[in-house]
Write a protein that holds these residues in place. Structure first.
Motif, short mmCIF file in Angstrom:
data_model
loop_
_atom_site.label_atom_id
_atom_site.label_comp_id
_atom_site.label_asym_id
_atom_site.label_seq_id
_atom_site.Cartn_x
_atom_site.Cartn_y
_atom_site.Cartn_z
N MET A 38 37.77 86.86 115.13
CA MET A 38 38.08 88.13 114.46
C MET A 38 38.12 87.94 112.95
N ALA A 39 38.66 86.82 112.52
CA ALA A 39 38.85 86.58 111.09
C ALA A 39 37.53 86.45 110.35
N ALA A 69 43.22 91.36 110.81
CA ALA A 69 44.43 90.55 111.03
C ALA A 69 44.09 89.36 111.91
N GLY A 70 42.93 88.77 111.66
CA GLY A 70 42.54 87.56 112.38
C GLY A 70 43.01 86.32 111.65
N VAL A 71 43.47 85.33 112.39
CA VAL A 71 43.93 84.07 111.81
C VAL A 71 43.23 82.93 112.54
N SER A 72 42.46 82.15 111.81
CA SER A 72 41.73 81.05 112.42
C SER A 72 42.68 80.06 113.07
N GLY A 73 42.34 79.65 114.28
CA GLY A 73 43.16 78.68 115.01
C GLY A 73 44.29 79.30 115.80
N ASP A 84 54.43 91.68 115.24
CA ASP A 84 55.28 92.76 114.73
C ASP A 84 54.98 93.06 113.27
N TRP A 85 54.82 92.01 112.46
CA TRP A 85 54.59 92.25 111.04
C TRP A 85 53.11 92.33 110.67
N SER A 86 52.23 91.90 111.56
CA SER A 86 50.80 91.97 111.27
C SER A 86 50.21 93.34 111.59
N VAL A 87 50.92 94.13 112.40
CA VAL A 87 50.48 95.48 112.74
C VAL A 87 51.45 96.47 112.11
N PRO A 88 51.07 97.06 110.98
CA PRO A 88 52.02 97.92 110.25
C PRO A 88 52.25 99.26 110.93
N ASP A 89 53.33 99.90 110.57
CA ASP A 89 53.59 101.26 111.03
C ASP A 89 52.44 102.17 110.56
N GLY A 90 52.10 103.13 111.39
CA GLY A 90 50.99 104.01 111.06
C GLY A 90 49.68 103.59 111.68
N THR A 91 49.67 102.40 112.29
CA THR A 91 48.45 101.93 112.98
C THR A 91 48.23 102.78 114.22
N LYS A 92 46.99 103.25 114.39
CA LYS A 92 46.67 104.15 115.51
C LYS A 92 46.01 103.42 116.68
#
Length: 214
Positions: A38-39, A69-73, A84-92
């Motif tokens: 994804m990253a 919001a992809g993180v290698s590895g 929780d913190w990688s997906v902010p409020d308002g995400t649909k």
């Protein structure tokens, strides 16, 4: 007096129309949540899967932004720790793609399943729909591991009523020309193949979550 009342009425209509139009034109916020696939490992930001998918959806008339919001590895446990913190409020909506590194490291499939369940449930509590992205165990992990790992994604899709894209690397995994030098990650051409195959699933997902074109 009548004229003033009529003018006020027209003003109210105009304000209402403006608010409605602004609401209809609101850009849809999505998150591509996953690992190096994804990253966009070793690729320019504009060639990563979320950016290419966003471009393809915009070309289809969708007003959308897909945050990478992809993180290698990252493994499923790593994803669970940060969702929780990688997906902010308002995400649909969230495209949830994790598990490849679990399989490469031989993490017990039962643990991967548990972590994916926890992420889906966390997003469900926040009323954020999920498009789950499937993965297959590499052949070197053996038949027993594959039998335990590969059914995770279709099972979770059926159990939690989430959309499923069966295999993220479909069309790429067996074509060396579509991968970078490590033979594992897609190059820019490979990402485009992935996006082309994924696009109908993404559009159906947008319809299901109530997205409307501007």
């Amino acid at each position: 007096m009548v004229i003033k009342g009529f003018a006020a009425f027209l003003l109210t209509l105009a304000v209402g129309f403006t608010v409605t139009s602004a609401t209809q034109a609101e850009t849809l916020q999505m998150v591509g949540f996953g690992d190096s696939l994804m990253a966009g490992y070793q690729l320019p930001a504009e060639d990563a899967f979320p950016a290419r998918l966003e471009k393809a959806l915009k070309a289809k008339g969708h007003d959308i932004v897909i945050t990478n919001a992809g993180v290698s590895g990252d493994t499923t446990s790593g994803g669970l720790a940060r969702i929780d913190w990688s997906v902010p409020d308002g995400t649909k909506g969230v495209i949830l793609e994790l598990g490849a590194n679990d399989a490469l490291r031989g993490i017990p499939p039962e643990e991967s399943r548990k972590n994916l369940v926890a992420m889906i449930e966390k997003l469900s509590i926040r009323k954020i729909p999920v498009l789950l992205v499937g993965m297959l165990a590499p052949p070197n992990m053996g038949e027993d591991y594959a039998k335990r790992f590969n059914p995770i994604y279709p099972d979770l899709s059926a159990t939690y009523f989430v959309d499923l894209y069966p295999f993220f690397l479909d069309g790429v995994v067996e074509n060396p020309a579509l991968k970078i030098e490590d033979g594992m990650h897609p190059n820019a051409e490979g990402v485009q193949v992935m996006v082309d195959k994924f696009l109908p699933y993404a559009e159906r997902f947008l319809e299901e979550i109530g997205e409307t074109k501007p």
